[in-house]
Design an enzyme around this catalytic site. Structure first.
Site, PDB file in Angstrom:
ATOM      1  N   ALA A  11      32.216  47.707  43.677  1.00 53.30           N
ATOM      2  CA  ALA A  11      32.494  48.893  43.995  1.00 53.30           C
ATOM      3  C   ALA A  11      31.393  50.195  43.683  1.00 53.30           C
ATOM      4  O   ALA A  11      31.839  51.500  43.645  1.00 53.30           O
ATOM      5  CB  ALA A  11      33.816  49.569  43.415  1.00 53.30           C
ATOM      6  N   GLY A  14      29.000  51.180  49.255  1.00 58.57           N
ATOM      7  CA  GLY A  14      29.533  50.546  50.442  1.00 58.57           C
ATOM      8  C   GLY A  14      30.967  50.759  50.566  1.00 58.57           C
ATOM      9  O   GLY A  14      31.683  51.765  50.042  1.00 58.57           O
ATOM     10  N   GLY A  16      33.244  49.119  49.260  1.00 60.38           N
ATOM     11  CA  GLY A  16      34.067  49.098  47.862  1.00 60.38           C
ATOM     12  C   GLY A  16      34.206  50.508  46.949  1.00 60.38           C
ATOM     13  O   GLY A  16      35.192  50.833  46.554  1.00 60.38           O
ATOM     14  N   TYR A 165      27.635  32.577  56.300  1.00 61.32           N
ATOM     15  CA  TYR A 165      28.463  33.872  56.050  1.00 61.32           C
ATOM     16  C   TYR A 165      29.816  33.683  56.899  1.00 61.32           C
ATOM     17  O   TYR A 165      30.775  33.968  56.419  1.00 61.32           O
ATOM     18  CB  TYR A 165      27.665  35.191  56.317  1.00 61.32           C
ATOM     19  CG  TYR A 165      28.623  36.427  56.231  1.00 61.32           C
ATOM     20  CD1 TYR A 165      28.632  36.903  55.193  1.00 61.32           C
ATOM     21  CD2 TYR A 165      29.342  36.998  57.424  1.00 61.32           C
ATOM     22  CE1 TYR A 165      29.546  38.092  54.912  1.00 61.32           C
ATOM     23  CE2 TYR A 165      29.921  38.059  57.192  1.00 61.32           C
ATOM     24  CZ  TYR A 165      30.169  38.723  56.025  1.00 61.32           C
ATOM     25  OH  TYR A 165      30.925  39.793  56.098  1.00 61.32           O
TER      26      TYR A 165
END
Length: 274
Positions: A11, A14, A16, A165
């Site tokens: 966090a 971005g 988060g 990913y």
């Protein structure tokens, strides 16, 4: 709304950070994870200043290390008797082959194995909290429908960061699917969110991009905040949330046989840390 105790991974930037800010403004107690102490301190101070909420703490952990994931869970559990919401938000997107501290392909290690292990380790704490929620973060990338169970790290095939990913994001959904059955009757719910394509450091390795008309991270955090706090999600489990409403992942995300295989494979990686 009764304040919740929320643990969110990743966090300091971005989605988060935007989610932590939104949740802090709502008056919830926030514990976030970070790798770098100076960045963690500045993030905590910024969240407190902007939200006027002093109930914000951090725990240092590098989620590319399974030993540090275990330490994170132990540190949280040692100082907190309850956990209303676990938000598995942290993620990476490495385009070139990289390995974690445990010599595991990085996208798989951070995006799937870290939340898999953290969740299992925190289940006893979640059980003690009425109506606890687990939020796993997936992506539209799961729609590429890549699942190489016999070569999950791309050790025996040409490495492709996009495929790696995407596979990790499908694993997130299959993990959630298995957890729904595993936690039936416990009162703990499990749901998965898709933040959408937004301005985020996640795409830092994707080359030059035109960020005009791309929503900011706060837009990506909407689904996370909704799944974590809304009354509509109170007793719902097994949902895939995008833009604060239920969406449908690909059919493979509902394959319980595949989910069991991903679970078993993941357990082989993390069992020594349980």
């Amino acid at each position: 709304m009764t304040p919740k105790k929320i643990l969110i991974t990743g966090a300091t930037s971005g989605i988060g950070k935007a989610a932590a800010m939104g949740l802090a403004r709502m008056g919830h107690t926030i514990v976030f994870t970070a790798r770098d102490e100076s960045k963690a301190i500045s993030t905590r101070d910024e969240l407190i200043k902007i939200s006027s909420n002093k109930d914000i703490e951090f725990i240092l952990a590098d989620l590319s290390s399974l030993a540090q994931v275990k330490k994170l869970a132990e540190e949280y559990a040692s100082t907190n008797q309850t956990l209303d919401v676990l938000i598995n938000n942290a993620g990476v997107w490495e385009m070139e082959r990289k390995f974690s501290a445990d010599n595991i392909e990085m996208n798989f290690a951070v995006n799937h194995l870290a939340p898999f292990l953290l969740t299992l380790l925190l289940l006893p704490t979640l059980y003690r909290t009425k109506g606890a929620r687990i939020i796993n973060t997936s992506s539209m990338a799961h729609r590429r429908n890549i699942l190489q169970l016999d070569d999950i790290e791309f050790n025996h095939s040409t490495y492709d960061g996009v495929k790696s990913y995407s596979q990790s994001k499908l694993c997130n959904l299959l993990f959630s699917l298995k957890l729904v059955d595993a936690l039936a009757g416990t009162g703990v719910t499990v749901n998965t969110v898709h933040p959408g394509y937004v301005k985020s450091n996640l795409f830092k390795n994707m080359g030059d991009r035109d960020w005009n008309n791309v929503p900011d991270a706060a837009d990506g955090a909407r689904s996370t905040i909704f799944a974590a706090t809304s009354y509509e999600m109170e007793q719902l489990s097994g949902k895939y949330i995008y833009h604060e409403r239920e969406d449908q992942p690909i059919p493979q995300a509902y394959d319980k046989i595949a989910a069991q295989k991903v679970w078993d494979l993941s357990m082989a990686y993390v069992s020594r840390f349980l």
